[in-house]
Design a protein around this motif. Structure first.
Motif, PDB file in Angstrom:
ATOM      1  N   ARG A   1       0.966  -1.138   0.016  1.00  0.00           N
ATOM      2  CA  ARG A   1      -0.014   0.212  -0.003  1.00  0.00           C
ATOM      3  C   ARG A   1       0.904   1.274  -0.043  1.00  0.00           C
ATOM      4  N   TYR A   2       1.257   1.731  -1.161  1.00  0.00           N
ATOM      5  CA  TYR A   2       2.111   2.800  -1.297  1.00  0.00           C
ATOM      6  C   TYR A   2       1.234   3.953  -1.321  1.00  0.00           C
ATOM      7  N   ILE A   3       1.875   5.098  -0.564  1.00  0.00           N
ATOM      8  CA  ILE A   3       1.207   6.195  -0.642  1.00  0.00           C
ATOM      9  C   ILE A   3       1.445   7.208  -1.736  1.00  0.00           C
ATOM     10  N   ARG A   4       0.352   7.376  -2.570  1.00  0.00           N
ATOM     11  CA  ARG A   4       0.687   8.159  -3.686  1.00  0.00           C
ATOM     12  C   ARG A   4       0.522   9.741  -3.585  1.00  0.00           C
ATOM     13  N   LYS A   5       1.624  10.548  -3.987  1.00  0.00           N
ATOM     14  CA  LYS A   5       1.586  11.797  -3.970  1.00  0.00           C
ATOM     15  C   LYS A   5       0.919  12.622  -5.079  1.00  0.00           C
ATOM     16  N   ARG A   6      -0.194  13.389  -4.457  1.00  0.00           N
ATOM     17  CA  ARG A   6      -0.816  14.196  -5.450  1.00  0.00           C
ATOM     18  C   ARG A   6      -0.257  15.379  -5.744  1.00  0.00           C
TER      19      ARG A   6
END
Length: 203
Positions: A197-202
């Protein structure tokens, strides 16, 4: 005309270099690459650990896991047995969890480590950098490093998620070959399990 041919050649060379820089399944590493290092990270044992801690081991297994994935849970006993089997043969085992959901918190990791009596170090990386550096995508996903800490195997632990159906233990075969100085016949496989579950950067 010559200019166009040169540009086309350069373009395809660049594309080829991009794809050849990674493995068959791993988008970051290929077999023979120096494994990424990591600065001290907190473990479920209340201590911090870095790669240097295992410098005297002939081999080191790095694997990515978590508490919230049923597949990762199915492999816990297999990894425990592997760790105990090879601990006397100078093989270290280090687990990482990088998911940032509640079920994968350090508190839950400690509960899991205590319940299962993990014989390996279980580390947490909130930055998720170590998983990205290894190009890990799944839990569980395994990387075998030689004494120079180069990647000699990466991918799945074995060929079936259900232990009773597993017939080929890729990690064990690779470890045995490495310790004996033999060629590793199957150096890369496709890992299976839950996506990290990688954190996606917006933007």
């Amino acid at each position: 005309m010559r200019t166009s041919s040169f540009l086309i050649t350069a373009l395809f060379s660049g594309i080829f270099a991009t794809f050849s820089a990674a493995g068959e399944y791993n988008k970051v590493l290929k077999i023979g690459d120096k494994a990424p290092s990591f600065t001290p990270l907190p473990g479920t044992d209340g201590k911090s650990h870095s790669l240097e801690e295992w410098k005297d081991k002939k081999a080191l297994v790095i694997f990515f896991t978590c508490n919230s994935c049923p597949t990762a849970e199915d492999y816990e006993d297999r990894v425990i047995r592997f760790t105990k089997k090879y601990s006397s043969r100078s093989v270290g085992v280090v687990a990482f969890c990088v998911n940032k959901i509640a079920d994968d918190s350090m508190e839950k990791m400690k509960e899991k480590a205590e319940k299962k009596k993990f014989p390996f170090v279980y580390l947490r990386d909130d930055s998720q950098k170590i998983a990205k550096d290894f190009g890990a995508s799944y839990t569980p996903e395994f990387f075998l490093l030689d004494q120079d800490r180069k990647v000699v195997y990466m991918g799945a632990f074995d060929d079936k998620n259900t232990e009773a159906e597993a017939k080929v233990n890729y990690l064990e075969l690779a470890t045995e070959a490495l310790l004996k100085g033999d060629k590793i016949e199957k150096a890369e496989t496709l890992a299976r399990g839950c996506m990290i579950r990688y954190i996606r950067k917006r933007d």
